[in-house]
Scaffold this active site. Structure first.
Site, PDB file in Angstrom:
ATOM      1  N   LEU A  51       0.860  -1.174   0.000  1.00 58.70           N
ATOM      2  CA  LEU A  51       0.000   0.000   0.000  1.00 58.70           C
ATOM      3  C   LEU A  51       0.900   1.228   0.000  1.00 58.70           C
ATOM      4  O   LEU A  51       1.961   1.227   0.624  1.00 58.70           O
ATOM      5  CB  LEU A  51      -0.891   0.033   1.247  1.00 58.70           C
ATOM      6  N   ASP A  52       0.467   2.289  -0.684  1.00 62.90           N
ATOM      7  CA  ASP A  52       1.208   3.546  -0.612  1.00 62.90           C
ATOM      8  C   ASP A  52       1.310   3.992   0.842  1.00 62.90           C
ATOM      9  O   ASP A  52       0.424   3.696   1.659  1.00 62.90           O
ATOM     10  CB  ASP A  52       0.484   4.642  -1.402  1.00 62.90           C
ATOM     11  N   MET A  53       2.377   4.722   1.148  1.00 62.59           N
ATOM     12  CA  MET A  53       2.572   5.202   2.511  1.00 62.59           C
ATOM     13  C   MET A  53       1.351   5.971   3.023  1.00 62.59           C
ATOM     14  O   MET A  53       0.940   5.815   4.178  1.00 62.59           O
ATOM     15  CB  MET A  53       3.808   6.104   2.585  1.00 62.59           C
TER      16      MET A  53
END
Length: 221
Positions: A65-67
């Site tokens: 997942l993106d940060m």
């Protein structure tokens, strides 16, 4: 995507939240602001992966997942599980759902089919590119509309798994995700102090046990 060397990384320090576990898999609820895997620099090492490895030393991440995205993130506990889950993702037999708040009124259901490629001059930004982009498809369904905020709550289902796919596709159809510092033209106007994108559910057949698994997390907005 790599972090800018000048980026000040201040990940949340809340305890690891496990939402599902069996003999082969462990699934956590990743908070927004925490990297899925370590960054290149020493100060960017804290990540969901290293936090999980502290408890499960042989764990391997199965997707990312993106940060800035929160939500359900799955790890394999051992090599056989990692291989089996990798094949499962490649076969696109995992159903992933996200909840997002997007700018403007987005009603009904639809599909975005726009090929994506890295915008190399503006990394980590991605962009639609009809000649060189890789196929990408996102399904969306409007859930509600907040007239005061001019924001729609939507259910997003990625069919493919391109980097930043949901974020670029929503921007492309004129409904950028609120708080998105890369793709929203005015991220600061967000009603939240974060990007409003949350991986809310995973559904799949556990590849080693054959058990049907559906994991639903609590959406924090």
């Amino acid at each position: 995507m790599p972090l800018d060397d000048n980026f000040i990384y201040m990940p949340p320090q809340q305890p690891l939240m496990i939402v599902y576990e069996d003999d082969d898999l462990v699934v956590i609820d990743k908070p927004a602001g925490l990297l899925s895997v370590p960054g290149r620099l020493p100060e960017h090492q804290d990540s969901a992966y290293l936090r999980v490895v502290e408890k499960f030393p042989n764990a391997k991440i199965t997707h990312r997942l993106d940060m800035a995205t929160s939500g359900i993130l799955m790890f394999a506990k051992h090599r056989d599980a990692e291989v089996a889950v990798s094949k499962m993702f490649q076969a696109r037999t995992v159903k992933k759902n996200y909840i997002a708040l997007v700018q403007g009124r987005l009603e009904g259901a639809g599909s975005v089919n726009e090929p994506l490629i890295t915008d190399w001059e503006n990394r980590p930004r991605q962009m639609v590119h009809y000649e060189l982009g890789k196929p990408a498809q996102t399904l969306y369904q409007g859930l509600s509309y907040d007239d005061a905020q001019a924001v729609s709550r939507v259910l997003l289902t990625p069919i493919t798994g391109r980097s930043h796919q949901l974020r670029v596709h929503m921007m492309h159809i004129g409904h950028p995700i609120t708080g998105d510092k890369i793709y929203h033209p005015n991220a600061a106007q967000s009603p939240l102090k974060r990007m409003a994108l949350h991986a809310s559910s995973l559904a799949f057949i556990q590849p080693l046990s054959g058990k049907a698994v559906e994991i639903n997390g609590n959406v924090p907005f």
